[in-house]
Design a protein around this motif. Sequence first.
Motif, PDB file in Angstrom:
ATOM      1  N   ASP A  87       4.068   8.541 -12.635  1.00 17.07           N
ATOM      2  CA  ASP A  87       5.235   8.596 -11.751  1.00 17.07           C
ATOM      3  C   ASP A  87       6.307   9.574 -12.218  1.00 17.07           C
ATOM      4  O   ASP A  87       7.382   9.645 -11.603  1.00 17.07           O
ATOM      5  CB  ASP A  87       5.838   7.207 -11.559  1.00 17.07           C
ATOM      6  CG  ASP A  87       6.314   6.586 -12.873  1.00 17.07           C
ATOM      7  OD1 ASP A  87       6.230   7.253 -13.919  1.00 17.07           O
ATOM      8  OD2 ASP A  87       6.760   5.419 -12.842  1.00 17.07           O
ATOM      9  N   ARG A 256       6.129   8.297  -4.331  1.00 20.31           N
ATOM     10  CA  ARG A 256       5.217   7.952  -5.424  1.00 20.31           C
ATOM     11  C   ARG A 256       5.285   6.455  -5.723  1.00 20.31           C
ATOM     12  O   ARG A 256       4.251   5.802  -5.934  1.00 20.31           O
ATOM     13  CB  ARG A 256       5.579   8.763  -6.673  1.00 20.31           C
ATOM     14  CG  ARG A 256       4.752   8.397  -7.909  1.00 20.31           C
ATOM     15  CD  ARG A 256       3.306   8.814  -7.770  1.00 20.31           C
ATOM     16  NE  ARG A 256       2.492   8.228  -8.828  1.00 20.31           N
ATOM     17  CZ  ARG A 256       1.233   8.559  -9.060  1.00 20.31           C
ATOM     18  NH1 ARG A 256       0.645   9.461  -8.310  1.00 20.31           N
ATOM     19  NH2 ARG A 256       0.560   8.000 -10.037  1.00 20.31           N
ATOM     20  N   LYS A 259       3.397   4.483  -3.208  1.00 23.06           N
ATOM     21  CA  LYS A 259       1.957   4.554  -3.463  1.00 23.06           C
ATOM     22  C   LYS A 259       1.560   3.613  -4.592  1.00 23.06           C
ATOM     23  O   LYS A 259       0.562   2.884  -4.490  1.00 23.06           O
ATOM     24  CB  LYS A 259       1.555   5.993  -3.810  1.00 23.06           C
ATOM     25  CG  LYS A 259       0.074   6.180  -4.053  1.00 23.06           C
ATOM     26  CD  LYS A 259      -0.260   7.635  -4.352  1.00 23.06           C
ATOM     27  CE  LYS A 259      -1.748   7.809  -4.607  1.00 23.06           C
ATOM     28  NZ  LYS A 259      -2.088   9.228  -4.923  1.00 23.06           N
ATOM     29  N   ASP A 260       2.341   3.603  -5.675  1.00 21.36           N
ATOM     30  CA  ASP A 260       2.038   2.728  -6.808  1.00 21.36           C
ATOM     31  C   ASP A 260       2.102   1.252  -6.411  1.00 21.36           C
ATOM     32  O   ASP A 260       1.333   0.431  -6.917  1.00 21.36           O
ATOM     33  CB  ASP A 260       3.027   2.991  -7.951  1.00 21.36           C
ATOM     34  CG  ASP A 260       2.836   4.357  -8.595  1.00 21.36           C
ATOM     35  OD1 ASP A 260       1.770   4.967  -8.383  1.00 21.36           O
ATOM     36  OD2 ASP A 260       3.763   4.815  -9.294  1.00 21.36           O
ATOM     37  N   LEU A 261       3.040   0.929  -5.502  1.00 24.43           N
ATOM     38  CA  LEU A 261       3.252  -0.461  -5.095  1.00 24.43           C
ATOM     39  C   LEU A 261       2.427  -0.851  -3.875  1.00 24.43           C
ATOM     40  O   LEU A 261       2.508  -1.989  -3.415  1.00 24.43           O
ATOM     41  CB  LEU A 261       4.745  -0.680  -4.788  1.00 24.43           C
ATOM     42  CG  LEU A 261       5.712  -0.507  -5.962  1.00 24.43           C
ATOM     43  CD1 LEU A 261       7.152  -0.501  -5.466  1.00 24.43           C
ATOM     44  CD2 LEU A 261       5.515  -1.605  -6.995  1.00 24.43           C
ATOM     45  N   ASN A 262       1.660   0.131  -3.372  1.00 22.64           N
ATOM     46  CA  ASN A 262       0.853  -0.111  -2.164  1.00 22.64           C
ATOM     47  C   ASN A 262       1.726  -0.540  -0.985  1.00 22.64           C
ATOM     48  O   ASN A 262       1.387  -1.458  -0.235  1.00 22.64           O
ATOM     49  CB  ASN A 262      -0.229  -1.151  -2.441  1.00 22.64           C
ATOM     50  CG  ASN A 262      -1.334  -1.115  -1.392  1.00 22.64           C
ATOM     51  OD1 ASN A 262      -1.604  -0.080  -0.783  1.00 22.64           O
ATOM     52  ND2 ASN A 262      -1.965  -2.253  -1.160  1.00 22.64           N
ATOM     53  N   LYS A 263       2.880   0.136  -0.831  1.00 24.46           N
ATOM     54  CA  LYS A 263       3.810  -0.134   0.258  1.00 24.46           C
ATOM     55  C   LYS A 263       3.669   0.940   1.333  1.00 24.46           C
ATOM     56  O   LYS A 263       3.626   2.131   1.023  1.00 24.46           O
ATOM     57  CB  LYS A 263       5.254  -0.133  -0.259  1.00 24.46           C
ATOM     58  CG  LYS A 263       5.595  -1.230  -1.251  1.00 24.46           C
ATOM     59  CD  LYS A 263       5.940  -2.525  -0.541  1.00 24.46           C
ATOM     60  CE  LYS A 263       6.494  -3.550  -1.516  1.00 24.46           C
ATOM     61  NZ  LYS A 263       6.829  -4.825  -0.855  1.00 24.46           N
ATOM     62  N   ASP A 264       3.619   0.517   2.583  1.00 23.79           N
ATOM     63  CA  ASP A 264       3.661   1.459   3.691  1.00 23.79           C
ATOM     64  C   ASP A 264       5.118   1.784   3.994  1.00 23.79           C
ATOM     65  O   ASP A 264       5.941   0.877   4.189  1.00 23.79           O
ATOM     66  CB  ASP A 264       2.990   0.873   4.936  1.00 23.79           C
ATOM     67  CG  ASP A 264       1.490   0.699   4.765  1.00 23.79           C
ATOM     68  OD1 ASP A 264       0.892   1.530   4.052  1.00 23.79           O
ATOM     69  OD2 ASP A 264       0.927  -0.242   5.333  1.00 23.79           O
TER      70      ASP A 264
END
Length: 295
Positions: A87, A256, A259-264
């Motif tokens: 990150d 970023r 993406k790391d947290l799998n959030k849309d």
Amino acid sequence: MTKKIIWTALISVIIALVIYLFIYPADYKVTFEAKALPGTINQTLKVWNTEVDGEIQSQRGINNMEQRIAFGDSIHIYNWSFKALNDSTSSVTVHIKDENNSLQNRLRKPFFDIPIQKQSAKTVTNFYEYLNDHLDNFKVTYEGESDLKSTFCAYVPLKGKQSDKANGMMQNYTLLTSVMANNNVELNGPPFVEITHWDIEKDSINYNFCFPIIRSEKLPTHTIIKYKRIFAKKALKATYNGNYITSDRAWYTLMRKAKDLNKDIQLTPVEYFYNNPNFGGNEINWKAEIFMPIE
């Protein structure tokens, strides 16, 4: 059997030579790591490109860019690739070739030093130092998930390049200030920018430069100024310190993190600005809060 082995080896050598001479994308390759995300490197490269009189030929997303630079009578093509390692760090690979002397360079390279090697190393080092200088002049701190609060605002709709966002704000700051003050409209917080459309490929944005206000029945009418309510929503938040011209560096941090947290997320960031650049001061102390709405 021996002849078959010889022919196989010969064919393999011929194929390798063809790939090396005509297919491999570079006469010379440079790699390095940078303490920045691909989006920040991408934007910084574009600013540096104007300083070296280069030309951006094409871009494929945030992570790949082709650049053309003239050195005397030679034209060098730089194919830049950026890959996030985590990150905060990215690897950068640069494939470089001489537009008019590529085959000659590849024939000479196994036996002699070729001019493009020295020039390429110097040029990439120049950019690396330029990037590090830029990274020293701002800071992005990820704050986590937050609430983007509802507010009513007066705004001016604008569009342009990402790098022109701050200029658009400055051009309309006096207009919004004077119209609101002359009509006794009460402000209700710091000015902010709402991105309504972001074309990453073209670095273009549509955005609203907004003044939060107390809603009343006697708001002034104006040919440019409009009014709307921004509704509350969940968002990822970062704090940006630095010149507001490059506050979009925080967008890439939030992308970023998402993406790391799998959030849309919605690529429509909202930026609140707490300092007036007209008052000067050390830019690293300027503060902006950046929100990236969650779907």
